[in-house]
Scaffold this active site. Structure first.
Site, PDB file in Angstrom:
ATOM      1  CB  CYS A   1      24.516  53.750  60.018  1.00 20.20           C
ATOM      2  SG  CYS A   1      23.208  54.727  60.769  1.00 20.20           S
TER       3      CYS A   1
ATOM      4  CG  HIS B   1      18.603  57.517  59.545  1.00 20.82           C
ATOM      5  ND1 HIS B   1      18.648  56.645  60.605  1.00 20.82           N
ATOM      6  CD2 HIS B   1      19.845  57.485  58.990  1.00 20.82           C
ATOM      7  CE1 HIS B   1      19.856  56.095  60.686  1.00 20.82           C
ATOM      8  NE2 HIS B   1      20.602  56.596  59.712  1.00 20.82           N
TER       9      HIS B   1
ATOM     10  CG  HIS C   1      22.348  56.016  55.111  1.00 21.81           C
ATOM     11  ND1 HIS C   1      22.786  54.724  55.335  1.00 21.81           N
ATOM     12  CD2 HIS C   1      22.259  56.595  56.341  1.00 21.81           C
ATOM     13  CE1 HIS C   1      22.952  54.549  56.647  1.00 21.81           C
ATOM     14  NE2 HIS C   1      22.651  55.668  57.284  1.00 21.81           N
ATOM     15  CD  GLU C   2      22.224  60.376  56.795  1.00 21.15           C
ATOM     16  OE1 GLU C   2      21.497  60.253  57.800  1.00 21.15           O
ATOM     17  OE2 GLU C   2      23.375  59.881  56.731  1.00 21.15           O
TER      18      GLU C   2
HETATM   19 CO    CO Z   1      22.569  56.208  59.269  1.00 21.84          CO
END
Ligand code: CO
Length: 170
Positions: free
Chosen positions: A91, A137, A133-134
């Protein structure tokens, strides 16, 4: 525009949906692409540039020239998921840190494009992993929250280093 690194609280700010994206939003998305390529990433979420919006960009090739792999997702959602697969993730907000994370192998997603048009898509492989993953966020879930107890011990030095490097603004 700069990368916001852990433990900056902007990574934990609540994100808002983006309705009727305008030129200002599209310019910011283009700036996010530039920064992602500069930093040699394959994905970048708005909170990582201090923008509390439900937007992320990706290019699974990491190659600016591979425009067909470049995508922006506004107000993304996962509608269906299948299978589980464990793989390594890094990341840009945690430089030097890589951990194994379990993700769905296949996802059906819906999102708006930068013009505000809604789409559905099916993703698998690396793109499915990047998307998940995004999306984390946007929900303020970070790599540090995906770490096992063993990961926390193994990567304590890297996390300590990030904590020490962080300088609050103002
Ligand atoms: Co990330």
């Amino acid at each position: 525009m700069n990368i916001v690194r852990y433990p900056d609280p902007r990574l934990m700010a609540r994100t808002l949906a983006v309705k009727d994206p305008d030129d200002e939003v599209r310019q910011k998305i283009n700036a996010m692409y530039d920064l992602m390529y500069e930093e040699q990433g394959v994905g970048l979420a708005a909170p990582q540039v201090g923008w509390s919006a439900r937007i992320f960009v990706m290019n699974s090739t990491g190659d600016r020239e591979q425009k067909e792999a470049q995508r922006a997702f506004l107000n993304p959602r996962i509608r269906k998921r299948r299978g589980r697969v464990i793989g390594p993730e890094g990341c840009l907000s945690f430089p030097g840190l890589f951990i194994d994370v379990e993700r769905a192998a296949w996802i059906q997603v819906e999102f708006d494009d930068p013009e505000g048009t809604s789409h559905t898509a099916e993703l698998d492989g690396f793109e499915a992993r990047i998307f998940q993953h995004e999306l984390d966020h946007l929900d303020n879930v970070l790599l540090v929250h995906r770490m096992s107890q063993a990961d926390r011990i193994r990567h304590r030095d890297a996390l300590d280093r990030l904590q020490r490097a962080y300088e609050p603004i103002g």
